[in-house]
Design a protein around this motif. Sequence first.
Motif, PDB file in Angstrom:
ATOM      1  N   ASP A  27       0.822  -1.205   0.000  1.00 43.59           N
ATOM      2  CA  ASP A  27       0.000   0.000   0.000  1.00 43.59           C
ATOM      3  C   ASP A  27       0.858   1.257   0.000  1.00 43.59           C
ATOM      4  OD1 ASP A  27       0.894   0.400   2.627  1.00 43.59           O
ATOM      5  OD2 ASP A  27      -0.916  -0.441   3.517  1.00 43.59           O
ATOM      6  N   ASN A  28       0.204   2.397  -0.120  1.00 41.51           N
ATOM      7  CA  ASN A  28       0.940   3.648  -0.244  1.00 41.51           C
ATOM      8  C   ASN A  28       1.586   4.074   1.066  1.00 41.51           C
ATOM      9  OD1 ASN A  28       0.516   3.913  -2.967  1.00 41.51           O
ATOM     10  ND2 ASN A  28      -1.326   5.151  -2.750  1.00 41.51           N
ATOM     11  N   TYR A  29       1.094   3.571   2.189  1.00 46.74           N
ATOM     12  CA  TYR A  29       1.775   3.846   3.457  1.00 46.74           C
ATOM     13  C   TYR A  29       3.166   3.204   3.441  1.00 46.74           C
ATOM     14  CZ  TYR A  29       2.929   3.960   8.393  1.00 46.74           C
ATOM     15  OH  TYR A  29       3.576   4.166   9.598  1.00 46.74           O
ATOM     16  N   ARG A  32       5.338   5.192   1.160  1.00 45.30           N
ATOM     17  CA  ARG A  32       5.734   6.447   1.787  1.00 45.30           C
ATOM     18  C   ARG A  32       6.872   6.208   2.772  1.00 45.30           C
ATOM     19  NH1 ARG A  32       1.222   9.810   5.014  1.00 45.30           N
ATOM     20  NH2 ARG A  32       1.549   8.113   6.502  1.00 45.30           N
ATOM     21  N   SER A  33       6.778   5.120   3.528  1.00 46.92           N
ATOM     22  CA  SER A  33       7.845   4.790   4.481  1.00 46.92           C
ATOM     23  C   SER A  33       9.141   4.460   3.757  1.00 46.92           C
ATOM     24  CB  SER A  33       7.414   3.604   5.354  1.00 46.92           C
ATOM     25  OG  SER A  33       6.270   3.920   6.114  1.00 46.92           O
ATOM     26  N   THR A  58      -1.309  10.975  -4.642  1.00 44.08           N
ATOM     27  CA  THR A  58      -1.641  10.248  -3.412  1.00 44.08           C
ATOM     28  C   THR A  58      -0.972  10.845  -2.181  1.00 44.08           C
ATOM     29  OG1 THR A  58       0.198   8.666  -3.592  1.00 44.08           O
ATOM     30  CG2 THR A  58      -1.846   8.121  -4.768  1.00 44.08           C
ATOM     31  N   ILE A  60       2.407  11.005  -1.593  1.00 42.69           N
ATOM     32  CA  ILE A  60       3.725  10.457  -1.267  1.00 42.69           C
ATOM     33  C   ILE A  60       4.802  11.524  -1.433  1.00 42.69           C
ATOM     34  CG2 ILE A  60       5.476   8.770  -1.926  1.00 42.69           C
ATOM     35  CD1 ILE A  60       3.204   6.876  -2.711  1.00 42.69           C
ATOM     36  N   HIS A  63       4.496  14.368   1.216  1.00 43.83           N
ATOM     37  CA  HIS A  63       4.976  13.916   2.519  1.00 43.83           C
ATOM     38  C   HIS A  63       6.501  13.857   2.540  1.00 43.83           C
ATOM     39  CE1 HIS A  63       6.106  10.814   5.524  1.00 43.83           C
ATOM     40  NE2 HIS A  63       5.165  11.408   6.254  1.00 43.83           N
TER      41      HIS A  63
END
Length: 339
Positions: A27-29, A32-33, A58, A60, A63
């Motif tokens: 997933d995009n989380y 992102r991490s 989204t 990314i 952030h």
Amino acid sequence: MAHVGLIVNPSAGRDIRRLTGGASVVDNYAKRSATMCVLDGLTALAETPTVEIMPEKTGIAEHAIDEAPSDLDISKIDMSVDESATDTRRAAAHFRETADAVVVLGGDGTTRDTALELGDVPLVSVSTGTNNVVPTPIDGTVAGAAAAVVATGLVDPADATTRHGRIDVHADDVNGEQELTGLAAIGITDRPFVGTRAIVDPTDIVGGVVSRAHPAAIGLTSIAGCVKPLAPDEPGGAALRIGDPEETPMSVRGVLAPGMTTTVGLKSHEALDWDESATFRIKNSVIGADGEREVELADAAVTMTPTADGPRLVDVDTTLAAASTAGGLVTDRALPEEH
């Protein structure tokens, strides 16, 4: 100053193969991490490169810019966003002119789209996609550090990269001539439409050509690797012709997609040299590149040719070991004399 490009595909690792095969979704989380880890790794050297990141919708990239290390100069590319593979290609074309190294987070499809526009710029490919044959399953921090080493010239890119092969396809059907390129594999499926783009049913596969092969890979590269492994830096490729395992002279059990181990019948396995072609004659079929269906064909002659003109992939372990040998990861400091 050294400059690093960063491409994060928010759609990678989320297609139907993750559902039909039962494998996990990236997933995009998680992306992102991983992106934040890459940015942290880019600060590993005293000389920190500047960074540009591909924009998307989204959050990314936003952030990454908001939470990046304070000593990192990072910005977004000024480009339109179509939420398609065009975004990756547009960003890669920009980096071909501006970057000293590029980090891409995605699968084989994202890496292919990047490589086709990137030219000779060194590429660090980190796996966050569905088919992960070319991308490396490494921590983003380590990937970022390797990119910094190459971008700053601490290690000569010629000593830090290997040239991956590619597969060029020429198809001539009732509608005219078409061209297609893949990195690890080009496959033919016996279906008249692209559909979901994912190749998940072994009975659909007619054959194809791979530029690398190993039983620990995914898709056609796994099937070919069960017969004979072919390292990414070895010349040439292999052509496979596939049929019903009950009717072929041999069969293998390989990983067709994440979470899907299956038996595949092989009519033949033929080793190919660089620039040696294999030709397939098909009726109503679809050609797929690196695990994704791409082009519909009817009554076609399809020629597939492995060539040595693929991307320059950064060997992360070799790069960081060379940086250590060169003393680039150590900072000397003069200590006060003791009295």
